[in-house]
Motif scaffolding. Sequence first.
Motif, PDB file in Angstrom:
ATOM      1  N   VAL A  76      59.012  46.859  28.753  1.00 21.50           N
ATOM      2  CA  VAL A  76      58.461  47.933  27.929  1.00 21.50           C
ATOM      3  C   VAL A  76      57.070  47.543  27.428  1.00 21.50           C
ATOM      4  O   VAL A  76      56.133  48.342  27.462  1.00 21.50           O
ATOM      5  N   GLN A  77      56.922  46.292  26.981  1.00 20.91           N
ATOM      6  CA  GLN A  77      55.632  45.818  26.477  1.00 20.91           C
ATOM      7  C   GLN A  77      54.560  45.833  27.555  1.00 20.91           C
ATOM      8  O   GLN A  77      53.393  46.131  27.285  1.00 20.91           O
ATOM      9  N   HIS A  78      54.951  45.511  28.798  1.00 18.53           N
ATOM     10  CA  HIS A  78      54.004  45.472  29.912  1.00 18.53           C
ATOM     11  C   HIS A  78      53.855  46.823  30.598  1.00 18.53           C
ATOM     12  O   HIS A  78      53.250  46.926  31.662  1.00 18.53           O
ATOM     13  N   GLU A  79      54.427  47.850  29.979  1.00 21.46           N
ATOM     14  CA  GLU A  79      54.308  49.228  30.476  1.00 21.46           C
ATOM     15  C   GLU A  79      54.819  49.380  31.905  1.00 21.46           C
ATOM     16  O   GLU A  79      54.218  50.074  32.732  1.00 21.46           O
ATOM     17  N   MET A  80      55.932  48.723  32.170  1.00 23.35           N
ATOM     18  CA  MET A  80      56.646  48.931  33.428  1.00 23.35           C
ATOM     19  C   MET A  80      57.831  49.880  33.209  1.00 23.35           C
ATOM     20  O   MET A  80      58.344  50.468  34.151  1.00 23.35           O
ATOM     21  N   LEU A  81      58.230  50.005  31.958  1.00 20.97           N
ATOM     22  CA  LEU A  81      59.422  50.753  31.583  1.00 20.97           C
ATOM     23  C   LEU A  81      59.182  51.375  30.217  1.00 20.97           C
ATOM     24  O   LEU A  81      58.492  50.787  29.380  1.00 20.97           O
ATOM     25  N   LYS A  82      59.722  52.561  30.005  1.00 19.19           N
ATOM     26  CA  LYS A  82      59.651  53.143  28.659  1.00 19.19           C
ATOM     27  C   LYS A  82      60.961  53.857  28.342  1.00 19.19           C
ATOM     28  O   LYS A  82      61.708  54.258  29.242  1.00 19.19           O
ATOM     29  N   ILE A  83      61.209  53.960  27.053  1.00 17.85           N
ATOM     30  CA  ILE A  83      62.418  54.633  26.581  1.00 17.85           C
ATOM     31  C   ILE A  83      62.013  56.009  26.073  1.00 17.85           C
ATOM     32  O   ILE A  83      61.177  56.125  25.179  1.00 17.85           O
ATOM     33  N   GLU A  84      62.612  57.039  26.654  1.00 17.00           N
ATOM     34  CA  GLU A  84      62.296  58.412  26.281  1.00 17.00           C
ATOM     35  C   GLU A  84      63.463  59.032  25.536  1.00 17.00           C
ATOM     36  O   GLU A  84      64.633  58.754  25.838  1.00 17.00           O
ATOM     37  N   GLN A  85      63.144  59.878  24.581  1.00 21.88           N
ATOM     38  CA  GLN A  85      64.172  60.633  23.867  1.00 21.88           C
ATOM     39  C   GLN A  85      64.288  62.017  24.484  1.00 21.88           C
ATOM     40  O   GLN A  85      63.298  62.728  24.621  1.00 21.88           O
ATOM     41  N   GLN A  86      65.497  62.376  24.861  1.00 26.02           N
ATOM     42  CA  GLN A  86      65.764  63.662  25.489  1.00 26.02           C
ATOM     43  C   GLN A  86      66.816  64.407  24.673  1.00 26.02           C
ATOM     44  O   GLN A  86      67.483  63.832  23.801  1.00 26.02           O
ATOM     45  N   SER A  87      66.941  65.675  24.950  1.00 23.95           N
ATOM     46  CA  SER A  87      67.975  66.471  24.273  1.00 23.95           C
ATOM     47  C   SER A  87      68.638  67.391  25.276  1.00 23.95           C
ATOM     48  O   SER A  87      67.994  67.884  26.211  1.00 23.95           O
ATOM     49  N   ASP A  88      69.917  67.603  25.089  1.00 27.68           N
ATOM     50  CA  ASP A  88      70.695  68.489  25.960  1.00 27.68           C
ATOM     51  C   ASP A  88      71.700  69.239  25.104  1.00 27.68           C
ATOM     52  O   ASP A  88      72.590  68.634  24.498  1.00 27.68           O
ATOM     53  N   LYS A  89      71.518  70.569  25.028  1.00 23.14           N
ATOM     54  CA  LYS A  89      72.393  71.415  24.221  1.00 23.14           C
ATOM     55  C   LYS A  89      72.432  70.953  22.761  1.00 23.14           C
ATOM     56  O   LYS A  89      73.487  70.904  22.126  1.00 23.14           O
ATOM     57  N   GLY A  90      71.261  70.594  22.267  1.00 14.97           N
ATOM     58  CA  GLY A  90      71.158  70.205  20.867  1.00 14.97           C
ATOM     59  C   GLY A  90      71.505  68.764  20.581  1.00 14.97           C
ATOM     60  O   GLY A  90      71.347  68.310  19.448  1.00 14.97           O
ATOM     61  N   LEU A  91      71.948  68.039  21.576  1.00 15.01           N
ATOM     62  CA  LEU A  91      72.317  66.639  21.390  1.00 15.01           C
ATOM     63  C   LEU A  91      71.203  65.742  21.912  1.00 15.01           C
ATOM     64  O   LEU A  91      70.757  65.889  23.049  1.00 15.01           O
ATOM     65  N   GLY A  92      70.763  64.808  21.079  1.00 16.70           N
ATOM     66  CA  GLY A  92      69.711  63.902  21.476  1.00 16.70           C
ATOM     67  C   GLY A  92      70.259  62.640  22.123  1.00 16.70           C
ATOM     68  O   GLY A  92      71.345  62.177  21.777  1.00 16.70           O
ATOM     69  N   PHE A  93      69.521  62.114  23.083  1.00 12.46           N
ATOM     70  CA  PHE A  93      69.935  60.867  23.724  1.00 12.46           C
ATOM     71  C   PHE A  93      68.709  60.157  24.272  1.00 12.46           C
ATOM     72  O   PHE A  93      67.644  60.760  24.461  1.00 12.46           O
ATOM     73  N   ASP A  94      68.828  58.857  24.512  1.00 11.52           N
ATOM     74  CA  ASP A  94      67.748  58.052  25.079  1.00 11.52           C
ATOM     75  C   ASP A  94      67.967  57.845  26.568  1.00 11.52           C
ATOM     76  O   ASP A  94      69.103  57.875  27.057  1.00 11.52           O
ATOM     77  N   GLN A  95      66.872  57.632  27.268  1.00 12.02           N
ATOM     78  CA  GLN A  95      66.980  57.304  28.684  1.00 12.02           C
ATOM     79  C   GLN A  95      65.814  56.402  29.082  1.00 12.02           C
ATOM     80  O   GLN A  95      64.741  56.445  28.485  1.00 12.02           O
ATOM     81  N   TYR A  96      66.063  55.562  30.093  1.00  6.58           N
ATOM     82  CA  TYR A  96      65.000  54.725  30.623  1.00  6.58           C
ATOM     83  C   TYR A  96      64.163  55.552  31.597  1.00  6.58           C
ATOM     84  O   TYR A  96      64.696  56.300  32.414  1.00  6.58           O
ATOM     85  N   SER A  97      62.859  55.391  31.503  1.00  8.63           N
ATOM     86  CA  SER A  97      61.943  56.030  32.456  1.00  8.63           C
ATOM     87  C   SER A  97      61.123  54.947  33.140  1.00  8.63           C
ATOM     88  O   SER A  97      60.532  54.086  32.477  1.00  8.63           O
ATOM     89  N   LEU A  98      61.091  55.013  34.468  1.00  2.69           N
ATOM     90  CA  LEU A  98      60.308  54.064  35.253  1.00  2.69           C
ATOM     91  C   LEU A  98      58.989  54.668  35.734  1.00  2.69           C
ATOM     92  O   LEU A  98      58.307  54.082  36.573  1.00  2.69           O
ATOM     93  N   THR A  99      58.633  55.825  35.161  1.00  5.61           N
ATOM     94  CA  THR A  99      57.388  56.475  35.563  1.00  5.61           C
ATOM     95  C   THR A  99      56.165  55.559  35.419  1.00  5.61           C
ATOM     96  O   THR A  99      55.306  55.531  36.307  1.00  5.61           O
TER      97      THR A  99
END
Length: 230
Positions: A76-99
Amino acid sequence: MDQDMMVSWIEAGTIQIPVLLMQKYRSLGLDEKELSLILQILAYKEKGNVFPTPEQIAENMTITHNECSSILRKLVQHEMLKIEQQSDKGLGFDQYSLTPLWYKLAEEMMKERKQDNFRNVLEAEQDLYTIFENEFGRPLSPMECESLAMWIDHDGQDPTLIKAALKEAVMSNTLNFRYIDRILFEWKKNGIQTVEQAKIHSSKFRQKTKASKPTHSTSKTMPVYNWLEQ
């Protein structure tokens, strides 16, 4: 190829990521543990788990969950990976993004492509100097070398068009740089960008010149020369 387009292909699954990562991970500054962890994240994502815990990831590796957490933070620090916050039907959750990693991978591939293009251009230029010296039957003078460099670097002439202009000069028995420069100027003025376009333009010019000559003239006309033929 545009970076955004390449990343979209990667995320759409058009490009096989594990193969690319295996080839380029060292160039991106990754080690084997980091590569393996990224592949684990990809595998979990394929199974529908977009935010596996360090414990889950470590179960499939030869590292502890504490070491796994440390590697995740580093990515995450080296900007290879980031944690994104998403929502589905009002429920929030985290996911890894490799963008971020995909952009770095796309940038590395484009850099290599530019290097390959530069190498090809350099080889074409070196070949061009050799061809000119062979046709002139002597080494080129410093002024002639400068003219060649100006055609390529300043005027943006393609080496293949310069070769074609040289052949035009040879067939016209006017082998000098001033005449070749005139040919290139004429082609550029008329929007000639390919050898095929140059061939058509020269053919039309010769036909026009031949038609304008008096019919009683005994002088020989210049034959139409196909300088594309090797």
